[in-house]
Scaffold this active site. Sequence first.
Site, PDB file in Angstrom:
ATOM      1  N   LYS A   1       4.305  -0.007   6.681  1.00 31.81           N
ATOM      2  CA  LYS A   1       4.303  -1.018   5.617  1.00 31.81           C
ATOM      3  C   LYS A   1       5.720  -1.163   5.062  1.00 31.81           C
ATOM      4  O   LYS A   1       6.424  -0.155   4.834  1.00 31.81           O
ATOM      5  CB  LYS A   1       3.372  -0.593   4.484  1.00 31.81           C
TER       6      LYS A   1
ATOM      7  N   GLU B   1       0.816  -1.225   0.000  1.00 30.54           N
ATOM      8  CA  GLU B   1       0.000   0.000   0.000  1.00 30.54           C
ATOM      9  C   GLU B   1       0.849   1.276   0.000  1.00 30.54           C
ATOM     10  O   GLU B   1       0.430   2.317  -0.504  1.00 30.54           O
ATOM     11  CB  GLU B   1      -0.921   0.021   1.231  1.00 30.54           C
TER      12      GLU B   1
ATOM     13  N   HIS C   1       3.800   1.685  -1.592  1.00 34.32           N
ATOM     14  CA  HIS C   1       4.139   1.931  -3.001  1.00 34.32           C
ATOM     15  C   HIS C   1       2.914   2.431  -3.768  1.00 34.32           C
ATOM     16  O   HIS C   1       3.012   3.322  -4.605  1.00 34.32           O
ATOM     17  CB  HIS C   1       4.617   0.640  -3.669  1.00 34.32           C
TER      18      HIS C   1
ATOM     19  N   LYS D   1       9.242   6.675   4.658  1.00 35.71           N
ATOM     20  CA  LYS D   1       9.737   5.632   5.573  1.00 35.71           C
ATOM     21  C   LYS D   1      11.259   5.542   5.481  1.00 35.71           C
ATOM     22  O   LYS D   1      11.952   5.478   6.479  1.00 35.71           O
ATOM     23  CB  LYS D   1       9.105   4.282   5.286  1.00 35.71           C
TER      24      LYS D   1
END
Lengths: 281, 281
Positions: free
Chosen positions: B184, B35, B37, B149
């Site tokens: 994620k 999710e 990406h 991230k």
Amino acid sequence: MEILHSISDVKKYVKRFKSEGLTIGLVPTMGYLHEGHKSLIEKASSENDRVIVSDFVNPIQFGPNEDLDVYPRDLEHDAKLSESAGASILFNPEPSEMYFDDAVTFVNSSEITDVLCGARRPGHFRGVCTVVTKLFNIACPDKAYFGEKDAQQLAVIKRMVRDLNFDIEIVGCPIIREEDGLAKSSRNTYLSPEERKAATVLSRSLNNAREILKTGERDADKIIKAITLDIEKEPLAKIDYVEVVDSLSLKSVSKIEKSVLIPIAVYIGKIRLIDNFTFNI
Amino acid sequence: MEILHSISDVKKYVKRFKSEGLTIGLVPTMGYLHEGHKSLIEKASSENDRVIVSDFVNPIQFGPNEDLDVYPRDLEHDAKLSESAGASILFNPEPSEMYFDDAVTFVNSSEITDVLCGARRPGHFRGVCTVVTKLFNIACPDKAYFGEKDAQQLAVIKRMVRDLNFDIEIVGCPIIREEDGLAKSSRNTYLSPEERKAATVLSRSLNNAREILKTGERDADKIIKAITLDIEKEPLAKIDYVEVVDSLSLKSVSKIEKSVLIPIAVYIGKIRLIDNFTFNI
């Protein structure tokens, strides 16, 4: 021809050229232009719709004990020569325009830069690869032109373009020489009249080596020895290197079986000069 | 959407897009898309006429003892997700298509890569900068999208674009999280059910730190200590680093006076996970 000092101004022109479907040739130089540079600009003009000449003494390709501070400069002369050779833009930035104080990103090359001039000038090719990458990104050329006198530079840039997928054709242009054979170089202006005379030993020794190769000699050591003996006859000359290397990888060759580069670097007094020729089999 | 494996095929499409005046967004990924990406691709689709997603597990950004060989791959899933998120091209090259055996040119970064993950993964950011430069030159994007991230990666790429004059806007996109807060990551698939539970300690510790900052605490050591204590409560967790750094330079900060990044790296069992948040003053 426009003389531009800022990156953003160059980009504006480049954007306009691209939007008009015009091709761009780039000739990166450190200024103090001579006939060698002129031949690059003329070649670029004959092959592209617009030519950008960069005129920038790139500080990061000079070592701490090299000639950055005294490197010759003459913008007015450069502008005349560039315009007469067909350039559209002369890009002459200040070092502060090209490098942020806190720049941390560099383009570097290994192996091919661990030999010849690269071995003797640590950091030199990191400076060259980085500034050429920047100029490529600023000028977005279709083709870029480099002289064959800086043979290692040409080989390094060709490899960089391949390795990093730049969509740019690199064009190498033949060495332009004075009447007595000395390869044209901005650094020739450093030579005293006596040194200027002595400097012809570089091209003479290479010419002799070419004749020996034409007789069929294929032993690299013998070629190196012949060049070395020629140069040692000149009292003002001191050899930095004389080598026989593969034209693409620049790795030393002992038996000459395919295209080789024969590059030399020689001090004439305190001035370091380079020259070379390629021998194709 | 086209799935392309060769650089020359991508370049053909890029040339066509450019000639039609279309803008290009690039989303570089190592595949096994989640999710996070997806949010990048959707953002790119909303801001560009065409989106190219690269799906390439880049060998040169992995260390010798890292997880290159077992890094998860699923091209079919990636293709579906990319297409549904609006991509025009999924570029999935073999390593041999991306790297010549005798490649010698690399893009590297110093200082900003000597800390955090860069200090622990020597060569990692050289691999990242080199592959991203190649992808930039292949895809010629107007904008490129990276997740927050990988905060150090985002900072390094932004600096690279500035330092090397790429005419590309770098867009950072927010971290996408599981319902329980875990950021994620393709590497989450490595976690056992027990480790998966333990992994929530990363985001929990950061949430607590954010609350402490909101109370007005400005001593970086106290923030680091609070996060450390939280993580140490989790038996499966082992801290790699917990830091408070300047958002741009990534240099350590002791007193929090302007925007800071608070990045952490934590082993959950053998799996190394990262997370972070930015605190703006």
